[in-house]
Design an enzyme around this catalytic site. Structure first.
Site, PDB file in Angstrom:
ATOM      1  N   ARG A 167      10.971   4.031   3.695  1.00 61.27           N
ATOM      2  CA  ARG A 167      10.607   3.062   4.747  1.00 61.27           C
ATOM      3  C   ARG A 167      11.858   2.312   5.140  1.00 61.27           C
ATOM      4  O   ARG A 167      12.657   1.911   4.283  1.00 61.27           O
ATOM      5  CB  ARG A 167       9.551   2.085   4.233  1.00 61.27           C
ATOM      6  CG  ARG A 167       9.320   0.935   5.202  1.00 61.27           C
ATOM      7  CD  ARG A 167       8.142   0.092   4.830  1.00 61.27           C
ATOM      8  NE  ARG A 167       6.895   0.807   5.075  1.00 61.27           N
ATOM      9  CZ  ARG A 167       5.688   0.238   5.005  1.00 61.27           C
ATOM     10  NH1 ARG A 167       5.586  -1.043   4.683  1.00 61.27           N
ATOM     11  NH2 ARG A 167       4.606   0.930   5.253  1.00 61.27           N
ATOM     12  N   LYS A 202      25.668  -3.270  -0.136  1.00 62.69           N
ATOM     13  CA  LYS A 202      27.141  -3.176  -0.142  1.00 62.69           C
ATOM     14  C   LYS A 202      27.642  -2.404   1.056  1.00 62.69           C
ATOM     15  O   LYS A 202      28.830  -2.123   1.167  1.00 62.69           O
ATOM     16  CB  LYS A 202      27.597  -2.454  -1.424  1.00 62.69           C
ATOM     17  CG  LYS A 202      27.152  -3.102  -2.708  1.00 62.69           C
ATOM     18  CD  LYS A 202      27.587  -2.214  -3.881  1.00 62.69           C
ATOM     19  CE  LYS A 202      26.714  -2.452  -5.086  1.00 62.69           C
ATOM     20  NZ  LYS A 202      26.799  -1.326  -6.030  1.00 62.69           N
ATOM     21  N   ARG A 258       0.802  -1.226   0.000  1.00 63.22           N
ATOM     22  CA  ARG A 258       0.000   0.000   0.000  1.00 63.22           C
ATOM     23  C   ARG A 258       0.836   1.278   0.000  1.00 63.22           C
ATOM     24  O   ARG A 258       0.601   2.189  -0.800  1.00 63.22           O
ATOM     25  CB  ARG A 258      -0.914   0.069   1.250  1.00 63.22           C
ATOM     26  CG  ARG A 258      -2.265  -0.506   1.075  1.00 63.22           C
ATOM     27  CD  ARG A 258      -2.686  -1.108   2.378  1.00 63.22           C
ATOM     28  NE  ARG A 258      -1.733  -2.147   2.702  1.00 63.22           N
ATOM     29  CZ  ARG A 258      -1.802  -3.385   2.221  1.00 63.22           C
ATOM     30  NH1 ARG A 258      -2.803  -3.723   1.474  1.00 63.22           N
ATOM     31  NH2 ARG A 258      -0.888  -4.285   2.497  1.00 63.22           N
ATOM     32  N   THR A 259       1.765   1.375   0.928  1.00 65.81           N
ATOM     33  CA  THR A 259       2.434   2.668   1.108  1.00 65.81           C
ATOM     34  C   THR A 259       3.249   3.021  -0.133  1.00 65.81           C
ATOM     35  O   THR A 259       3.136   4.118  -0.677  1.00 65.81           O
ATOM     36  CB  THR A 259       3.311   2.631   2.369  1.00 65.81           C
ATOM     37  OG1 THR A 259       2.533   2.127   3.440  1.00 65.81           O
ATOM     38  CG2 THR A 259       3.830   4.017   2.712  1.00 65.81           C
TER      39      THR A 259
HETATM   40  N1   CP Z   1      -0.551  -0.026   5.703  1.00 62.48           N
HETATM   41  C1   CP Z   1       0.686  -0.285   5.232  1.00 62.48           C
HETATM   42  O1   CP Z   1       1.670   0.323   5.644  1.00 62.48           O
HETATM   43  O2   CP Z   1       0.727  -1.272   4.295  1.00 62.48           O
HETATM   44  P1   CP Z   1       2.035  -1.731   3.521  1.00 62.48           P
HETATM   45  O3   CP Z   1       2.959  -2.362   4.538  1.00 62.48           O
HETATM   46  O4   CP Z   1       1.554  -2.691   2.470  1.00 62.48           O
HETATM   47  O5   CP Z   1       2.679  -0.506   2.949  1.00 62.48           O
END
Ligand code: CP
Length: 303
Positions: free
Chosen positions: A101, A80, A51-52
């Site tokens: 992320r 690396k 999603r994100t």
């Molecule tokens: N809600 C959410 O963060 O989903 P993902 O981990 O798929 O990005």
């Protein structure tokens, strides 16, 4: 230059403006179809995501911009040994804005300190997930018409669930929110968050049984047990199906109770609930695109 590390980085007035813009984009998408022409978003995902990452990529594409990035640390030079600081300095030469992320708490903050472009925390370890919170708040505001005066139950893995931590922080700024934390003993909300609520005199209760509190809730925010953050697989197996929201349980809930979930779902919401009009989690995923479009425009100074 502005980054987004926590939902508290925006005042509630700024959030209102952001949500107004997201609602306007939803109502009139063609008006924004070229708003980011010539701009590039980098998605740097050192942890899995559906999603994100894809909603950020969809958001930038729908704004007329382009996207570069990686979806796996092993396909980047992190494999690396390159540091996040060096990576963001390089990405700053290639893109206008970055969503990152990372499994390590604080890594996007380290990146922001060395970055030449706005950095958005797209989830850092078990810490925060501010853009999920923006999604959650937009969903609540749009479907309920307000961000105050309700009782919200948060259920499942409240220890490792970063979406829960961010959402509690964000909602703690609104009037008359009652929190009901529903978790097994081992997965309770971290102490630092409990202390924060006590300091601010925000009402909360902690319970183990979902059915006991369901009738009192205006909203139920379900979460999965975060397998990837457990040290011990036995504990995960013991706790993973602790809560399963099914038709029988939903009969205990108010007729207009919203069921939210950041997704992905594992077993904690039975698929039979998906057709219940109270199930809002797929709409929530859709709102994630509009709010990220509004966020990109805002951080790029194009709103
Ligand atoms: N809600 C959410 O963060 O989903 P993902 O981990 O798929 O990005």
């Amino acid at each position: 230059m502005r980054h987004l590390m926590s939902p508290l980085d925006f005042t509630t007035d700024e959030l209102d403006k952001l949500f107004d813009l997201a609602n306007e984009i939803e109502a009139n998408p063609t008006k924004y179809a070229h708003a980011c022409d010539g701009k590039i978003l980098a998605t740097c995902f050192y942890e899995p995501s559906t999603r994100t990452r894809l909603s950020f990529e969809s958001a930038m594409t729908r704004l007329g911009g382009r996207v570069i990035g990686f979806s796996d640390a092993n396909s980047s030079s992190a494999a690396k040994g390159e540091s996040v600081s060096d990576t963001i300095r390089v990405i700053s030469c290639y893109a206008d804005i970055c969503a990152m992320r990372h499994p390590k708490e604080g890594a996007p903050m380290v990146a922001a300190e060395r970055s030449g472009i706005p950095v958005i925390n797209a989830g850092d370890g078990g810490h925060q997930h501010p853009t999920q919170t923006l999604t959650d708040l937009l969903t609540i505001r749009t479907l309920k018409g307000r961000l105050n005066n309700f009782t919200i139950g948060l259920c499942g893995d409240l220890k490792f669930g970063r979406t829960v931590h961010s959402l509690i922080h964000a909602l703690s700024r609104y009037e008359n929110i009652n929190f009901v934390f529903i978790s097994p003993e081992e997965l309770r909300v971290p102490d630092y968050i409990i202390e924060l609520l006590k300091e601010k005199n925000i009402p909360f209760e902690e319970v183990v049984r979902l059915d006991e509190v369901l009738p009192s809730l205006d909203m139920l925010y379900m979460t999965r047990v975060q397998k990837e953050r457990f040290f011990n697989e036995e504990d995960y197996i013991r706790l993973k199906d602790f809560y399963i929201l099914n038709t029988e349980k939903m009969q205990l809930a108010k007729e207009d109770m919203l069921v939210l979930h950041p997704l992905p779902r594992v077993n904690e919401i039975s698929v039979e609930i998906d057709d219940d009009p109270r199930a809002a989690y797929f709409k929530q995923a859709q709102y994630g695109v509009y709010v990220r479009m509004a966020l990109i425009l805002t951080l790029l100074g194009l709103a």
